[in-house]
Scaffold this motif. Structure first.
Motif, PDB file in Angstrom:
ATOM      1  N   ILE A 165       0.852  -1.184   0.000  1.00 27.89           N
ATOM      2  CA  ILE A 165       0.000   0.000   0.000  1.00 27.89           C
ATOM      3  C   ILE A 165       0.892   1.240   0.000  1.00 27.89           C
ATOM      4  N   PRO A 166       0.791   2.095  -1.021  1.00 29.21           N
ATOM      5  CA  PRO A 166       1.541   3.357  -1.016  1.00 29.21           C
ATOM      6  C   PRO A 166       0.954   4.297   0.034  1.00 29.21           C
ATOM      7  N   PRO A 167       1.604   5.418   0.310  1.00 28.37           N
ATOM      8  CA  PRO A 167       1.059   6.366   1.292  1.00 28.37           C
ATOM      9  C   PRO A 167      -0.405   6.676   1.011  1.00 28.37           C
ATOM     10  N   THR A 168      -1.247   6.425   2.016  1.00 32.14           N
ATOM     11  CA  THR A 168      -2.694   6.445   1.841  1.00 32.14           C
ATOM     12  C   THR A 168      -3.348   7.149   3.014  1.00 32.14           C
ATOM     13  N   ALA A 169      -4.346   7.960   2.723  1.00 25.16           N
ATOM     14  CA  ALA A 169      -5.110   8.650   3.763  1.00 25.16           C
ATOM     15  C   ALA A 169      -6.534   8.116   3.782  1.00 25.16           C
ATOM     16  N   ILE A 170      -7.044   7.843   4.967  1.00 25.83           N
ATOM     17  CA  ILE A 170      -8.443   7.456   5.150  1.00 25.83           C
ATOM     18  C   ILE A 170      -9.195   8.696   5.627  1.00 25.83           C
ATOM     19  N   SER A 171     -10.102   9.178   4.805  1.00 21.84           N
ATOM     20  CA  SER A 171     -10.736  10.464   5.093  1.00 21.84           C
ATOM     21  C   SER A 171     -11.743  10.389   6.238  1.00 21.84           C
ATOM     22  N   VAL A 172     -12.482   9.281   6.325  1.00 26.29           N
ATOM     23  CA  VAL A 172     -13.519   9.161   7.358  1.00 26.29           C
ATOM     24  C   VAL A 172     -12.883   8.548   8.595  1.00 26.29           C
ATOM     25  N   ARG A 173     -12.675   9.368   9.621  1.00 28.63           N
ATOM     26  CA  ARG A 173     -11.980   8.933  10.820  1.00 28.63           C
ATOM     27  C   ARG A 173     -12.988   8.534  11.896  1.00 28.63           C
ATOM     28  N   THR A 174     -12.604   7.602  12.736  1.00 29.10           N
ATOM     29  CA  THR A 174     -13.486   7.184  13.827  1.00 29.10           C
ATOM     30  C   THR A 174     -13.622   8.289  14.868  1.00 29.10           C
ATOM     31  N   ILE A 175     -14.780   8.327  15.519  1.00 29.06           N
ATOM     32  CA  ILE A 175     -14.990   9.256  16.634  1.00 29.06           C
ATOM     33  C   ILE A 175     -14.180   8.809  17.842  1.00 29.06           C
ATOM     34  N   GLN A 176     -14.173   7.504  18.107  1.00 27.47           N
ATOM     35  CA  GLN A 176     -13.452   6.975  19.262  1.00 27.47           C
ATOM     36  C   GLN A 176     -11.948   7.039  18.994  1.00 27.47           C
ATOM     37  N   LYS A 177     -11.210   7.543  19.947  1.00 27.85           N
ATOM     38  CA  LYS A 177      -9.770   7.717  19.805  1.00 27.85           C
ATOM     39  C   LYS A 177      -9.041   6.881  20.861  1.00 27.85           C
ATOM     40  N   PRO A 178      -7.945   6.242  20.481  1.00 29.33           N
ATOM     41  CA  PRO A 178      -7.354   6.231  19.138  1.00 29.33           C
ATOM     42  C   PRO A 178      -8.112   5.369  18.145  1.00 29.33           C
ATOM     43  N   SER A 179      -9.013   4.503  18.651  1.00 30.53           N
ATOM     44  CA  SER A 179      -9.818   3.664  17.764  1.00 30.53           C
ATOM     45  C   SER A 179     -10.968   3.088  18.566  1.00 30.53           C
ATOM     46  N   PRO A 180     -11.965   2.508  17.908  1.00 27.03           N
ATOM     47  CA  PRO A 180     -12.960   1.731  18.648  1.00 27.03           C
ATOM     48  C   PRO A 180     -12.269   0.575  19.373  1.00 27.03           C
ATOM     49  N   PRO A 181     -12.879   0.042  20.429  1.00 23.19           N
ATOM     50  CA  PRO A 181     -12.316  -1.149  21.064  1.00 23.19           C
ATOM     51  C   PRO A 181     -12.175  -2.265  20.033  1.00 23.19           C
ATOM     52  N   ILE A 182     -11.041  -2.943  20.054  1.00 22.75           N
ATOM     53  CA  ILE A 182     -10.770  -4.012  19.096  1.00 22.75           C
ATOM     54  C   ILE A 182     -10.812  -5.352  19.822  1.00 22.75           C
ATOM     55  N   TRP A 183     -11.581  -6.265  19.255  1.00 23.09           N
ATOM     56  CA  TRP A 183     -11.761  -7.603  19.819  1.00 23.09           C
ATOM     57  C   TRP A 183     -11.244  -8.620  18.818  1.00 23.09           C
ATOM     58  N   ILE A 184     -10.433  -9.553  19.283  1.00 20.72           N
ATOM     59  CA  ILE A 184      -9.912 -10.615  18.426  1.00 20.72           C
ATOM     60  C   ILE A 184     -10.631 -11.911  18.770  1.00 20.72           C
ATOM     61  N   ALA A 185     -11.312 -12.484  17.777  1.00 25.72           N
ATOM     62  CA  ALA A 185     -11.970 -13.776  17.967  1.00 25.72           C
ATOM     63  C   ALA A 185     -10.930 -14.871  17.762  1.00 25.72           C
ATOM     64  N   THR A 186     -10.724 -15.698  18.774  1.00 28.90           N
ATOM     65  CA  THR A 186      -9.633 -16.652  18.671  1.00 28.90           C
ATOM     66  C   THR A 186      -9.790 -17.811  19.635  1.00 28.90           C
ATOM     67  N   GLY A 187      -9.220 -18.937  19.251  1.00 27.93           N
ATOM     68  CA  GLY A 187      -8.977 -20.044  20.157  1.00 27.93           C
ATOM     69  C   GLY A 187      -7.518 -20.408  20.109  1.00 27.93           C
ATOM     70  N   SER A 188      -6.718 -19.504  19.546  1.00 29.03           N
ATOM     71  CA  SER A 188      -5.291 -19.730  19.331  1.00 29.03           C
ATOM     72  C   SER A 188      -4.459 -19.038  20.397  1.00 29.03           C
ATOM     73  N   PRO A 189      -3.521 -19.735  21.039  1.00 30.01           N
ATOM     74  CA  PRO A 189      -2.656 -19.086  22.034  1.00 30.01           C
ATOM     75  C   PRO A 189      -1.876 -17.908  21.468  1.00 30.01           C
ATOM     76  N   SER A 190      -1.412 -17.994  20.215  1.00 30.58           N
ATOM     77  CA  SER A 190      -0.626 -16.900  19.644  1.00 30.58           C
ATOM     78  C   SER A 190      -1.474 -15.648  19.468  1.00 30.58           C
ATOM     79  N   SER A 191      -2.727 -15.813  19.013  1.00 28.60           N
ATOM     80  CA  SER A 191      -3.602 -14.647  18.858  1.00 28.60           C
ATOM     81  C   SER A 191      -4.003 -14.081  20.216  1.00 28.60           C
ATOM     82  N   MET A 192      -4.198 -14.957  21.200  1.00 26.92           N
ATOM     83  CA  MET A 192      -4.474 -14.484  22.555  1.00 26.92           C
ATOM     84  C   MET A 192      -3.305 -13.663  23.082  1.00 26.92           C
ATOM     85  N   ARG A 193      -2.104 -14.146  22.837  1.00 29.38           N
ATOM     86  CA  ARG A 193      -0.924 -13.392  23.274  1.00 29.38           C
ATOM     87  C   ARG A 193      -0.859 -12.031  22.582  1.00 29.38           C
ATOM     88  N   ARG A 194      -1.176 -12.000  21.300  1.00 32.37           N
ATOM     89  CA  ARG A 194      -1.169 -10.719  20.597  1.00 32.37           C
ATOM     90  C   ARG A 194      -2.178  -9.762  21.210  1.00 32.37           C
TER      91      ARG A 194
END
Length: 243
Positions: free
Chosen positions: A154-183
């Motif tokens: 991806i070359p330098p790219t701007a996303i014009s529509v920014r989220t209201i929540q800062k720095p981002s909405p809460p991020i949830w990882i769906a996983t049953g993997s130990p490596s993803s849980m660690r991340r």
């Protein structure tokens, strides 16, 4: 403890029309808010009647106009099936129209026939998921970002529509993997987990896996929010429940 509704929007038989299933799911969201639930989560599936929601972010955007308080979540956006640049703009849009009520759940996917019909190799899904999550995190935190990886350039790219929540909405990882849980613990994300229809033994093993993942990152399990999906069916008719 908080309570949420996971809305799969299943078409249980062809006696149900697709539009009735979708409108029932929307009504369930509105009623969930009235009943005091904290969040409504929307699934993503394709090419089957297991779930008729192809885009959980579209459900978030629509239900945002019908609700005021309940948080609205994706459970999940299957990252390997997306173009992450476009997904970033849609995340921003959904957070804006919901007035900052978006909960962003992401996952790698697991249904091979869905991947085949999108022309995506499911064997690469964990690696693609990890890289695309990197891109999403960059796009949410940086006004201009670029990326050079195994699967995406991806070359330098701007996303014009920014989220209201800062720095981002809460991020949830769906996983049953130990490596993803660690991340999740390493990067301060939350966990979406399930024991499916299994009982206490599986729940105990899942708890142990979470504890080990947290300890490996020098965290405690409570440093992440953990959403546990459990299946239920409400009825006064025992035969109906079993069926």
């Amino acid at each position: 403890m908080q309570f949420a509704t996971f809305i799969l929007a299943t078409q249980r038989g062809y006696h149900q029309t697709s539009d009735s299933v979708i409108h029932d799911a929307i009504e369930q969201t509105v009623l969930s808010e009235q009943a005091g639930f904290d969040t409504a989560w929307f699934a993503e599936h394709h090419f089957n009647n297991y779930s008729l929601v192809p885009s959980p972010l579209m459900m978030v955007a629509h239900c945002a106009g019908l609700t005021k308080r309940i948080r609205l979540g994706t459970a999940v956006c299957v990252l390997p099936l997306y173009q992450p640049q476009r997904l970033l703009a849609e995340i921003g849009f959904a957070d804006v129209v919901s007035n900052g009520r978006l909960e962003l759940g992401v996952g790698s996917g697991y249904q091979q026939f869905e991947f085949e019909r999108f022309g995506v190799n499911i064997d690469n899904a964990p690696a693609v998921f990890s890289e695309y999550l990197d891109i999403v995190l960059k796009g949410l935190s940086q006004k201009i970002f670029s990326h050079s990886g195994q699967f995406m350039q991806i070359p330098p790219t701007a996303i014009s529509v920014r989220t209201i929540q800062k720095p981002s909405p809460p991020i949830w990882i769906a996983t049953g993997s130990p490596s993803s849980m660690r991340r999740a613990y390493r990067e301060r994300h939350n966990l979406l987990v399930t024991a499916l229809h299994n009982g206490l033994e599986t729940l105990g093993a899942l708890r142990g896996m979470i504890q080990e993942a947290a300890a490996a990152e020098f965290k405690s399990p409570g440093d992440a929010k953990i959403s546990l999906l459990r299946c239920c069916y409400a009825s006064a008719d025992g035969a109906e429940i079993n069926r």
